[in-house]
Design a protein around this motif. Sequence first.
Motif, PDB file in Angstrom:
ATOM      1  N   GLU A   1       3.618 -13.834 -10.756  1.00  0.00           N
ATOM      2  CA  GLU A   1       3.262 -13.820  -9.093  1.00  0.00           C
ATOM      3  C   GLU A   1       4.236 -12.901  -8.320  1.00  0.00           C
ATOM      4  O   GLU A   1       4.052 -11.974  -7.524  1.00  0.00           O
ATOM      5  N   SER A   2       5.386 -13.237  -8.498  1.00  0.00           N
ATOM      6  CA  SER A   2       6.446 -12.667  -7.911  1.00  0.00           C
ATOM      7  C   SER A   2       6.728 -11.029  -8.450  1.00  0.00           C
ATOM      8  O   SER A   2       7.378 -10.496  -7.737  1.00  0.00           O
ATOM      9  N   GLU A   3       6.223 -10.695  -9.454  1.00  0.00           N
ATOM     10  CA  GLU A   3       6.462  -9.726  -9.980  1.00  0.00           C
ATOM     11  C   GLU A   3       5.650  -8.612  -9.695  1.00  0.00           C
ATOM     12  O   GLU A   3       5.512  -7.583  -9.679  1.00  0.00           O
ATOM     13  N   THR A   4       4.472  -9.117  -9.355  1.00  0.00           N
ATOM     14  CA  THR A   4       3.283  -8.060  -8.859  1.00  0.00           C
ATOM     15  C   THR A   4       3.636  -7.842  -7.339  1.00  0.00           C
ATOM     16  O   THR A   4       3.959  -8.512  -6.615  1.00  0.00           O
ATOM     17  N   LEU A   5       2.815  -6.677  -7.291  1.00  0.00           N
ATOM     18  CA  LEU A   5       2.733  -5.877  -5.788  1.00  0.00           C
ATOM     19  C   LEU A   5       1.533  -6.202  -5.221  1.00  0.00           C
ATOM     20  O   LEU A   5       0.472  -5.976  -6.179  1.00  0.00           O
ATOM     21  N   THR A   6       1.537  -6.466  -3.976  1.00  0.00           N
ATOM     22  CA  THR A   6       0.097  -6.517  -3.451  1.00  0.00           C
ATOM     23  C   THR A   6      -0.266  -5.086  -2.747  1.00  0.00           C
ATOM     24  O   THR A   6       0.383  -4.139  -2.973  1.00  0.00           O
ATOM     25  N   ALA A   7      -1.727  -4.884  -2.596  1.00  0.00           N
ATOM     26  CA  ALA A   7      -2.144  -3.570  -1.943  1.00  0.00           C
ATOM     27  C   ALA A   7      -1.323  -3.220  -0.707  1.00  0.00           C
ATOM     28  O   ALA A   7      -0.924  -1.995  -0.699  1.00  0.00           O
ATOM     29  N   ALA A   8      -0.871  -4.274   0.084  1.00  0.00           N
ATOM     30  CA  ALA A   8      -0.200  -3.535   1.236  1.00  0.00           C
ATOM     31  C   ALA A   8       1.390  -3.166   1.078  1.00  0.00           C
ATOM     32  O   ALA A   8       1.868  -2.180   1.489  1.00  0.00           O
ATOM     33  N   GLU A   9       1.786  -3.811  -0.414  1.00  0.00           N
ATOM     34  CA  GLU A   9       3.110  -3.296  -0.540  1.00  0.00           C
ATOM     35  C   GLU A   9       3.003  -2.106  -1.119  1.00  0.00           C
ATOM     36  O   GLU A   9       3.686  -0.936  -0.827  1.00  0.00           O
ATOM     37  N   VAL A  10       1.907  -1.806  -1.832  1.00  0.00           N
ATOM     38  CA  VAL A  10       1.653  -0.629  -2.822  1.00  0.00           C
ATOM     39  C   VAL A  10       1.621   0.569  -1.569  1.00  0.00           C
ATOM     40  O   VAL A  10       2.105   1.866  -1.727  1.00  0.00           O
ATOM     41  N   ALA A  11       0.618   0.185  -0.535  1.00  0.00           N
ATOM     42  CA  ALA A  11       0.404   1.396   0.573  1.00  0.00           C
ATOM     43  C   ALA A  11       1.756   1.380   1.377  1.00  0.00           C
ATOM     44  O   ALA A  11       1.808   2.770   1.496  1.00  0.00           O
ATOM     45  N   ASN A  12       2.706   0.647   1.429  1.00  0.00           N
ATOM     46  CA  ASN A  12       3.666   0.853   2.276  1.00  0.00           C
ATOM     47  C   ASN A  12       4.880   1.728   1.444  1.00  0.00           C
ATOM     48  O   ASN A  12       5.317   2.659   1.997  1.00  0.00           O
ATOM     49  N   LYS A  13       4.867   1.399  -0.012  1.00  0.00           N
ATOM     50  CA  LYS A  13       5.961   2.195  -0.619  1.00  0.00           C
ATOM     51  C   LYS A  13       5.249   3.563  -0.847  1.00  0.00           C
ATOM     52  O   LYS A  13       5.992   4.597  -0.949  1.00  0.00           O
ATOM     53  N   LEU A  14       4.087   3.893  -1.068  1.00  0.00           N
ATOM     54  CA  LEU A  14       3.386   5.283  -1.016  1.00  0.00           C
ATOM     55  C   LEU A  14       3.117   5.944   0.114  1.00  0.00           C
ATOM     56  O   LEU A  14       2.765   7.029   0.314  1.00  0.00           O
ATOM     57  N   LYS A  15       3.395   5.108   1.494  1.00  0.00           N
ATOM     58  CA  LYS A  15       3.083   5.680   2.718  1.00  0.00           C
ATOM     59  C   LYS A  15       1.632   6.100   2.891  1.00  0.00           C
ATOM     60  O   LYS A  15       1.435   7.253   3.433  1.00  0.00           O
ATOM     61  N   VAL A  16       0.605   5.134   2.373  1.00  0.00           N
ATOM     62  CA  VAL A  16      -0.709   5.502   2.670  1.00  0.00           C
ATOM     63  C   VAL A  16      -1.299   4.001   3.177  1.00  0.00           C
ATOM     64  O   VAL A  16      -0.358   3.186   3.308  1.00  0.00           O
ATOM     65  N   SER A  17      -2.531   4.364   3.649  1.00  0.00           N
ATOM     66  CA  SER A  17      -3.007   2.921   4.277  1.00  0.00           C
ATOM     67  C   SER A  17      -3.631   2.134   3.120  1.00  0.00           C
ATOM     68  O   SER A  17      -3.816   2.572   1.941  1.00  0.00           O
TER      69      SER A  17
END
Length: 76
Positions: free
Chosen positions: A4-20
């Motif tokens: 669980e700690s190794e996975t990214l959430t959709a919000a984390e991916v969005a933040n890293k990619l600078k998309v919504s």
Amino acid sequence: MTAESETLTAAEVANKLKVSVETVYRMCKAGKWPATKVGRLYRFTPEQYQRIIEPPAAPQKPRTQRRNIDRLLRSA
């Protein structure tokens, strides 16, 4: 460390990619981005995230049927 700690959430991916977050969900629903669906939520392993950020390989031009026939005749 748990999975669980190794996975990214959709919000984390969005933040890293600078998309919504909506863009992340839309790309996952369309099958363009790899993700694991947990209930209604998407989670991303480091490998899945890497596949998202890597540029796709350029498609190779298909050989024409005539070229294939010529190659087969030369090898025979």
